[in-house]
Design an enzyme around this catalytic site. Structure first.
Site, short mmCIF file in Angstrom:
data_model
loop_
_atom_site.label_atom_id
_atom_site.label_comp_id
_atom_site.label_asym_id
_atom_site.label_seq_id
_atom_site.Cartn_x
_atom_site.Cartn_y
_atom_site.Cartn_z
N GLY A 261 -4.79 -1.02 5.94
CA GLY A 261 -4.18 -2.28 5.52
C GLY A 261 -4.03 -3.14 6.76
N ARG A 262 -3.04 -2.77 7.57
CA ARG A 262 -2.71 -3.54 8.77
C ARG A 262 -3.93 -3.81 9.67
NH1 ARG A 262 2.45 -3.06 10.89
NH2 ARG A 262 2.56 -1.03 9.87
N ARG A 298 9.70 -8.30 8.85
CA ARG A 298 9.41 -7.22 9.79
C ARG A 298 10.35 -7.19 11.01
NH1 ARG A 298 5.28 -6.14 12.22
NH2 ARG A 298 5.22 -3.94 11.68
N TYR A 302 12.38 -3.68 11.00
CA TYR A 302 11.92 -2.64 11.94
C TYR A 302 12.11 -3.05 13.39
CZ TYR A 302 8.96 -2.20 7.74
OH TYR A 302 8.48 -2.14 6.46
N CYS A 327 21.94 -16.51 5.51
CA CYS A 327 23.29 -16.10 5.88
C CYS A 327 23.36 -14.62 6.23
CB CYS A 327 24.24 -16.42 4.73
SG CYS A 327 24.02 -18.09 4.18
N1 LLP Z 1 -2.13 4.46 2.48
C1 LLP Z 1 -0.86 4.82 2.15
C2 LLP Z 1 -0.66 5.97 1.27
C3 LLP Z 1 0.22 4.09 2.65
O1 LLP Z 1 1.45 4.46 2.34
C4 LLP Z 1 0.00 2.97 3.50
C5 LLP Z 1 1.10 2.19 4.02
C6 LLP Z 1 -1.34 2.63 3.80
C7 LLP Z 1 -2.36 3.39 3.28
C8 LLP Z 1 -1.68 1.48 4.67
O2 LLP Z 1 -1.17 1.64 5.96
P1 LLP Z 1 -1.63 0.66 7.14
O3 LLP Z 1 -3.10 0.88 7.37
O4 LLP Z 1 -1.36 -0.74 6.72
O5 LLP Z 1 -0.81 1.07 8.29
N2 LLP Z 1 5.98 -2.48 5.88
C9 LLP Z 1 5.63 -1.72 7.05
C10 LLP Z 1 4.44 -0.83 6.82
C11 LLP Z 1 4.60 0.11 5.64
C12 LLP Z 1 3.39 0.95 5.38
C13 LLP Z 1 3.47 1.62 4.08
N3 LLP Z 1 2.33 2.41 3.73
C14 LLP Z 1 5.39 -2.67 8.20
O6 LLP Z 1 5.56 -3.87 8.03
O7 LLP Z 1 5.10 -2.23 9.31
#
Ligand code: LLP
Length: 402
Positions: A261-262, A298, A302, A327
Site C-alpha cells: 500500500g504505502r 498520522r 502515531y 478542539c
Molecule cells: N496487507 C495487510 C494484511 C495489511 O494489514 C496492510 C496494512 C497491508 C497489506 C498494507 O501495508 P503497507 O504496505 O501499506 O504498509 N495507518 C497506518 C498503517 C496501517 C497499516 C495497516 N495494514 C499508517 O498510517 O501508518
C-alpha cells in the site's frame, strides 16, 4: 507544480496524487520479482480513491481488500473478481457470503471460527470457497507498535500449529479449497530481515503441507515495505527484498502475492493547505492552518513525521508547531519545526501523504472531507469532489422531528 493556480481552481485544503509516479513504483516492484510468477494486490486501505483503483486495474494490479466495501470499490473501478483477495480479522457472515457470490480469488482466513463460518456459508450456497490462511509467524517487525502485526500478542492471523490443523481440516472439507498462505508482519518496514525471516518460517510450513498433499498456489507476503519520511531513513532496496523472498522458495512452484500500500502511494501524495493565522502563547509559536487531524491523522495517531514545505516563503526560520483548528491538543501536523514567517493565505504542503491520508480522514468537528486531485500526463484533474455540509447531514436530516 503551480500550487497558486491549484488553490485558485480548487480551494484548499486538498490532496494531490502523482499517478505517473505511482505507476513507476508499481512497475519497479513488479520487475523486482520477474524471476517468478508474481501478482501485486494493491492494499486498498492505503488510498481507496476510485480513480486511483481504476489506474491500478489498468496496470493489471490485483486488490487486497479488508471489507466488502473495499471489494465493491475494486469491482466498481474495473477490477476482475479473480484479482481480488479479502482479508481482515472481523469479516461478517454477510461479507463472506457476498465475497463468495462475487467469486473473488480467495478469502484470507484469520481464525478457526471464521473458517467454520465460511464453510457453512459455502455449504448454504453450494460452493467451494477458495481460502488462504493468514499465519502469524511471531516475528518482530521492529516498527511502530500500532502498525506491527506479526507477533503472537497481536490480534492478526493464527499461529503456525493451528494453521497446519486448519489446512488439514480444509483439505477434507467439501466446501473449502486451500489455495494460498499469507502473512503480513507490519507496516513501514525499513529493515528487511524480519520479513525474510517470516518468509522462511511460512515457506517451511508450505513444504510440510505439500508433503501432506496440500498443494498451495499462492505465497502471499503481505505488504509493509517502508518509505522514507525523514531524511535519515533509508528505503529498502527492492532487489534485496525480492531476492530474500525468492531464496526461501526454492523448489516450490508458487505465485508470489504482494500487498503493498504505502510503498506505492505514500510519496506520490501531498496534502496542500493554507495558513490561517500565526499566534504566540507567551513565547511559543503556532502556525494554524486550514487542514487538521480529521484530514490527516498520522501525526496525531502515531506521532508520524511528515515533511512540511512552504513553497513560496523565504527568510529567517524559527521553531513552531503546525496545528489545525480542531478542539484537541493532539491536532497537529508537526511539532518544533523550523519555518519562515508566514501570513494568512500562504500555501503549505504536507509531503508524503498519499498513503493513509484521505482514507483515514473523518468528519470530526463537522468538517467537510477535502477534495482529491490527480496529476497524470502533466495534467491535473479532480478525482473526488469536496464534501458539502449538505452531504454530511444527508443521513440524519430526515430524522429531525417537526
Ligand atoms: N496487507 C495487510 C494484511 C495489511 O494489514 C496492510 C496494512 C497491508 C497489506 C498494507 O501495508 P503497507 O504496505 O501499506 O504498509 N495507518 C497506518 C498503517 C496501517 C497499516 C495497516 N495494514 C499508517 O498510517 O501508518
Amino acid at each position: 507544480m503551480d500550487y497558486k493556480q491549484l488553490k485558485n481552481d480548487f480551494q484548499t485544503p486538498f490532496y494531490i496524487y502523482d499517478f505517473d509516479k505511482i505507476k513507476e513504483r508499481f512497475l519497479n516492484l513488479k520487475d523486482a520479482f520477474k524471476a517468478r510468477k508474481s501478482q501485486i494486490f494493491y492494499a486498498v486501505k492505503a488510498n481507496s480513491n476510485l480513480s486511483l483503483l481504476q489506474m491500478f486495474a489498468h496496470l493489471d494490479s490485483g486488490f487486497d481488500c479488508v471489507s466488502i466495501g473495499e471489494v465493491k470499490r475494486a469491482l466498481k473501478a474495473g477490477a476482475k473478481p479473480y484479482k481480488i483477495i479479502f482479508s481482515g480479522v472481523g469479516k461478517t457472515k454477510e461479507e463472506l457470503k457476498l465475497a463468495l457470490k462475487y467469486d473473488i480469488l480467495y478469502i484470507n482466513l484469520e481464525s478457526e471460527a471464521e473458517m467454520m463460518l465460511l464453510e457453512n456459508v459455502a455449504k448454504e450456497l453450494a460452493l467451494k470457497a477458495r481460502i488462504s490462511i493468514r499465519v502469524n509467524p511471531n516475528v518482530d517487525a521492529k516498527t511502530h507498535p500500532y502498525i506491527s502485526t506479526g507477533l503472537n500478542e497481536n490480534k492478526f492471523g493464527v499461529e503456525i500449529d493451528l494453521a497446519r490443523k486448519m489446512y488439514l481440516y480444509a483439505k477434507n472439507s467439501s466446501f473449502l479449497d486451500p489455495v494460498g498462505v499469507h502473512f503480513h508482519i507490519g507496516s513501514q518496514l525499513l529493515d528487511l530481515t524480519p520479513i525474510h525471516e517470516a518468509a522462511k518460517i511460512v515457506a517451511q510450513l508450505t513444504r510440510e503441507l505439500k508433503a501432506l498433499q496440500i498443494d498451495l498456489k499462492f505465497f502471499d507476503i503481505g505488504g509493509g515495505l517502508g518509505v522514507v519520511y525523514e531524511k535519515q531513513e533509508c528505503e529498502p532496496n527492492l532487489y534485496d527484498y525480492a531476492q530474500g523472498i525468492l531464496a526461501q522458495l526454492k523448489g516450490l512452484d508458487l505465485t508470489i502475492g504482494m500487498e503493498p500500500g504505502r510503498y506505492l502511494v505514500a510519496q506520490s501524495g501531498e496534502f496542500v493547505c493554507c495558513v490561517l493565522y500565526e499566534k504566540y502563547n507567551k513565547t511559543k509559536r503556532f502556525v494554524v492552518v486550514d487542514g487538521a487531524m480529521n484530514d490527516l491523522i498520522r501525526p496525531s495517531l502515531y506521532e508520524a513525521y511528515h515533511e512540511i514545505v512552504l513553497p513560496y516563503n523565504q527568510g529567517e526560520e524559527s521553531k513552531c508547531d503546525i496545528v489545525g483548528g480542531i478542539c484537541e491538543s493532539g491536532d497537529f501536523f508537526a511539532k518544533a519545526r523550523f519555518l519562515p514567517k508566514t501570513q494568512s493565505g500562504d500555501i503549505m504542503i504536507v509531503k508524503n501523504a498519499g498513503a493513509y491520508g484521505f482514507s483515514m480522514s473523518s468528519n470530526y468537528n463537522t468538517r467537510n472531507k477535502v477534495c482529491e486531485l490527480a496529476l497524470e500526463d502533466g495534467k491535473v484533474r479532480l478525482i473526488r469532489q469536496r464534501e458539502s455540509f449538505e452531504d454530511q447531514i444527508a443521513l440524519e436530516e430526515k430524522f429531525l422531528r417537526n
